[in-house]
Design an enzyme around this catalytic site. Structure first.
Site, PDB file in Angstrom:
ATOM      1  N   CYS A 139       0.817  -1.230   0.000  1.00  0.00           N
ATOM      2  CA  CYS A 139       0.000   0.000   0.000  1.00  0.00           C
ATOM      3  C   CYS A 139       0.844   1.271   0.000  1.00  0.00           C
ATOM      4  O   CYS A 139       0.320   2.353  -0.260  1.00  0.00           O
ATOM      5  CB  CYS A 139      -0.964  -0.011   1.182  1.00  0.00           C
ATOM      6  SG  CYS A 139      -2.178  -1.328   1.029  1.00  0.00           S
ATOM      7  N   HIS A 165      -3.542   7.043   2.381  1.00  0.00           N
ATOM      8  CA  HIS A 165      -3.910   5.769   1.761  1.00  0.00           C
ATOM      9  C   HIS A 165      -5.321   5.422   2.226  1.00  0.00           C
ATOM     10  O   HIS A 165      -5.645   5.542   3.416  1.00  0.00           O
ATOM     11  CB  HIS A 165      -2.902   4.702   2.176  1.00  0.00           C
ATOM     12  CG  HIS A 165      -3.334   3.320   1.818  1.00  0.00           C
ATOM     13  ND1 HIS A 165      -3.708   2.972   0.545  1.00  0.00           N
ATOM     14  CD2 HIS A 165      -3.476   2.194   2.575  1.00  0.00           C
ATOM     15  CE1 HIS A 165      -4.066   1.708   0.536  1.00  0.00           C
ATOM     16  NE2 HIS A 165      -3.931   1.210   1.747  1.00  0.00           N
ATOM     17  N   ASN A 184     -10.180  -0.160  -0.763  1.00  0.00           N
ATOM     18  CA  ASN A 184      -8.720  -0.088  -0.739  1.00  0.00           C
ATOM     19  C   ASN A 184      -8.176  -0.668  -2.051  1.00  0.00           C
ATOM     20  O   ASN A 184      -8.242  -1.873  -2.268  1.00  0.00           O
ATOM     21  CB  ASN A 184      -8.211  -0.886   0.469  1.00  0.00           C
ATOM     22  CG  ASN A 184      -6.703  -0.852   0.606  1.00  0.00           C
ATOM     23  OD1 ASN A 184      -5.992  -0.402  -0.290  1.00  0.00           O
ATOM     24  ND2 ASN A 184      -6.211  -1.351   1.727  1.00  0.00           N
TER      25      ASN A 184
HETATM   26  O1  UT7 Z   1      -4.040  -1.336   3.336  1.00  0.00           O
HETATM   27  C1  UT7 Z   1      -3.123  -2.003   4.131  1.00  0.00           C
HETATM   28  C2  UT7 Z   1      -3.366  -1.779   5.526  1.00  0.00           C
HETATM   29  N1  UT7 Z   1      -4.582  -2.393   5.965  1.00  0.00           N
HETATM   30  C3  UT7 Z   1      -5.322  -1.753   6.806  1.00  0.00           C
HETATM   31  O2  UT7 Z   1      -5.019  -0.623   7.134  1.00  0.00           O
HETATM   32  C4  UT7 Z   1      -6.496  -2.459   7.440  1.00  0.00           C
HETATM   33  C5  UT7 Z   1      -6.455  -2.217   8.895  1.00  0.00           C
HETATM   34  N2  UT7 Z   1      -7.533  -2.837   9.647  1.00  0.00           N
HETATM   35  C6  UT7 Z   1      -8.830  -2.438   9.517  1.00  0.00           C
HETATM   36  O3  UT7 Z   1      -9.184  -1.591   8.709  1.00  0.00           O
HETATM   37  C7  UT7 Z   1      -9.832  -3.050  10.456  1.00  0.00           C
HETATM   38  O4  UT7 Z   1      -9.148  -3.678  11.514  1.00  0.00           O
HETATM   39  C8  UT7 Z   1     -10.797  -4.069   9.787  1.00  0.00           C
HETATM   40  C9  UT7 Z   1     -11.763  -3.306   8.889  1.00  0.00           C
HETATM   41  C10 UT7 Z   1     -10.002  -5.098   8.990  1.00  0.00           C
HETATM   42  C11 UT7 Z   1     -11.624  -4.764  10.857  1.00  0.00           C
HETATM   43  O5  UT7 Z   1     -12.337  -3.806  11.637  1.00  0.00           O
HETATM   44  P1  UT7 Z   1     -12.278  -3.864  13.234  1.00  0.00           P
HETATM   45  O6  UT7 Z   1     -13.195  -2.842  13.727  1.00  0.00           O
HETATM   46  O7  UT7 Z   1     -10.832  -3.755  13.635  1.00  0.00           O
HETATM   47  O8  UT7 Z   1     -12.872  -5.265  13.532  1.00  0.00           O
HETATM   48  P2  UT7 Z   1     -12.192  -6.455  14.329  1.00  0.00           P
HETATM   49  O9  UT7 Z   1     -11.123  -7.066  13.512  1.00  0.00           O
HETATM   50  O10 UT7 Z   1     -11.859  -5.978  15.689  1.00  0.00           O
HETATM   51  O11 UT7 Z   1     -13.404  -7.441  14.385  1.00  0.00           O
HETATM   52  C12 UT7 Z   1     -14.593  -7.146  15.127  1.00  0.00           C
HETATM   53  C13 UT7 Z   1     -15.619  -8.183  14.787  1.00  0.00           C
HETATM   54  C14 UT7 Z   1     -15.059  -9.603  14.745  1.00  0.00           C
HETATM   55  O12 UT7 Z   1     -16.026 -10.483  15.275  1.00  0.00           O
HETATM   56  P3  UT7 Z   1     -15.797 -11.105  16.744  1.00  0.00           P
HETATM   57  O13 UT7 Z   1     -14.495 -11.818  16.687  1.00  0.00           O
HETATM   58  O14 UT7 Z   1     -15.793  -9.941  17.658  1.00  0.00           O
HETATM   59  O15 UT7 Z   1     -16.992 -12.003  16.887  1.00  0.00           O
HETATM   60  C15 UT7 Z   1     -14.937  -9.873  13.271  1.00  0.00           C
HETATM   61  O16 UT7 Z   1     -15.037 -11.242  12.944  1.00  0.00           O
HETATM   62  O17 UT7 Z   1     -16.135  -7.912  13.477  1.00  0.00           O
HETATM   63  C16 UT7 Z   1     -16.118  -9.120  12.726  1.00  0.00           C
HETATM   64  N3  UT7 Z   1     -16.025  -8.825  11.314  1.00  0.00           N
HETATM   65  C17 UT7 Z   1     -17.105  -8.602  10.558  1.00  0.00           C
HETATM   66  N4  UT7 Z   1     -18.408  -8.567  10.840  1.00  0.00           N
HETATM   67  C18 UT7 Z   1     -19.286  -8.313   9.840  1.00  0.00           C
HETATM   68  C19 UT7 Z   1     -14.920  -8.741  10.541  1.00  0.00           C
HETATM   69  N5  UT7 Z   1     -15.276  -8.453   9.273  1.00  0.00           N
HETATM   70  C20 UT7 Z   1     -16.630  -8.378   9.255  1.00  0.00           C
HETATM   71  C21 UT7 Z   1     -17.579  -8.117   8.246  1.00  0.00           C
HETATM   72  N6  UT7 Z   1     -18.888  -8.105   8.586  1.00  0.00           N
HETATM   73  N7  UT7 Z   1     -17.221  -7.883   6.962  1.00  0.00           N
END
Ligand code: UT7
Length: 334
Positions: free
Chosen positions: A118, A259, A289
């Site tokens: 990225c 980004h 992204n």
């Molecule tokens: O470009 C390169 C760099 N990449 C990034 O900058 C990405 C960085 N990370 C992020 O943007 C975020 O961490 C994500 C968007 C990937 C995830 O968001 P989050 O608020 O950090 O969610 P989380 O990983 O803490 O997950 C919270 C919950 C989880 O469920 P449990 O374990 O609490 O039951 C996930 O399984 O949200 C769940 N979850 C979803 N739920 C509904 C993850 N993806 C989804 C989804 N729909 N698509």
């Protein structure tokens, strides 16, 4: 960059390509345990674009470069160097730069692919600028292009909703006034973060095999929460460093160009920089992204809409797999 600047480097033309196929959040609701509300609230993404099956990354990159040439009214033979950055090359080799060169019929150039995930466009822009600033080249194309839809597991709700496809390209040329163009850059790598965001298989460590396919090792792996935290710190650190080095206060910044990975990451960085959200370029809601295309695509759209003006100070900022991160200060000239 050295303070001695024999030539300055202007961004003198832009081109872009976004695929026609629009994939909205509802599409994923049909087969995954997710909702439009979750995706919108947690990421800021409403839709993204996908290339067709028979359209590789070079298809999008070629279209972006063709538009750039048209905008500059320039022949492909005038190009001296193509720096192409991607994490989804058509093939490991030949480089995608060679494929684009052949597609557009540029007969007098050389080129190469640069991998920095990225941060690819920031690293490629920094690299391309050196060839202009040293005086060895007069026309350099820097292009970011990715087909992320190919490497995101369609059954993984953590990743598939985040990514999209696209391409954008800048032309770099020498300019007269050293106070304009690409003024300064900060670039960093930190391999200790490599395990948090990677595509494990397909290289010499885990060559493609039935096992790597069965274990889905050719798809993006990321520890989202960790990357989120590290991205906020990394991008804010390099952006603040470049502002300090160039005596820029937040009110001097016309736009922060982050980004486009997550609107919450973007808001956190803007907060740390003291830059209000109306001065932050964003198009994540439309494209998700797009990895190496994300920053130039954003700049292209603001420029095409007349929102970016000559004399604007813009701060580009990225964070990606590697880890790679960096920031570039541009005084806009177009
Ligand atoms: O470009 C390169 C760099 N990449 C990034 O900058 C990405 C960085 N990370 C992020 O943007 C975020 O961490 C994500 C968007 C990937 C995830 O968001 P989050 O608020 O950090 O969610 P989380 O990983 O803490 O997950 C919270 C919950 C989880 O469920 P449990 O374990 O609490 O039951 C996930 O399984 O949200 C769940 N979850 C979803 N739920 C509904 C993850 N993806 C989804 C989804 N729909 N698509």
């Amino acid at each position: 960059m050295s303070s001695k600047k024999p030539y300055n480097c202007n961004i003198s033309a832009l081109g872009h390509y976004v695929p026609e196929k629009v994939i909205d959040n509802k599409y994923f609701e049909n087969y995954l345990d997710t909702t439009d509300e979750w995706i919108t609230e947690r990421t800021g993404i409403k839709e993204r674009r996908y290339l067709e099956k028979d359209q590789p990354t070079s298809y999008a990159a070629t279209k972006a470069v063709e538009e750039l040439l048209k905008n500059r009214n320039m022949s492909p033979d005038e190009i001296e160097l193509i720096v192409l950055t991607t994490v989804t090359p058509d093939m490991i080799y030949p480089s995608t730069a060679c494929i684009i060169q052949n597609n557009i019929g540029a007969k007098n150039c050389w080129g190469f692919d640069l991998i920095a995930a990225c941060s690819g466009f920031i690293f490629a822009l920094y690299t391309g600028a050196q060839f202009i600033k040293s005086g060895t080249h007069k026309k350099v194309i820097v292009c970011g292009a990715d087909k992320m839809s190919l490497i995101a597991d369609p059954d993984d709700r953590n990743n598939i909703v985040l990514f999209g496809d696209g391409a954008a390209a800048f032309l770099l040329e020498p300019g007269e006034d050293e106070n304009y163009g690409i003024i300064d850059a900060v670039a960093r790598i930190d391999g200790s973060g490599g395990r948090n965001l990677c595509q494990l298989a397909g290289g010499s460590l885990h060559p493609a095999s039935h096992e790597t396919v069965d274990k889905k090792m050719h798809f993006i792996y990321q520890d989202g929460r960790t990357v989120f935290k590290d991205a906020v710190k990394g991008m804010a650190d390099v952006s603040l460093e470049i502002m300090k080095r160039n005596n820029l206060k937040s009110e001097d910044v016309a736009y922060l160009v982050p980004h486009q990975a997550n609107h919450r990451i973007i808001a956190a960085i803007a907060g740390r920089m003291g830059v209000s959200m109306d001065k932050v370029m964003m198009n994540i809601h439309k494209y998700g992204n797009t990895t190496t295309a994300s920053i130039p695509l954003c700049i292209y759209e603001y420029w095409a809409d007349g929102k970016l003006k000559k004399d604007d100070n813009i701060i580009l900022s990225s964070f990606g797999a590697g880890y790679t991160y960096g920031s570039i200060y541009v005084k806009w000239t177009l």
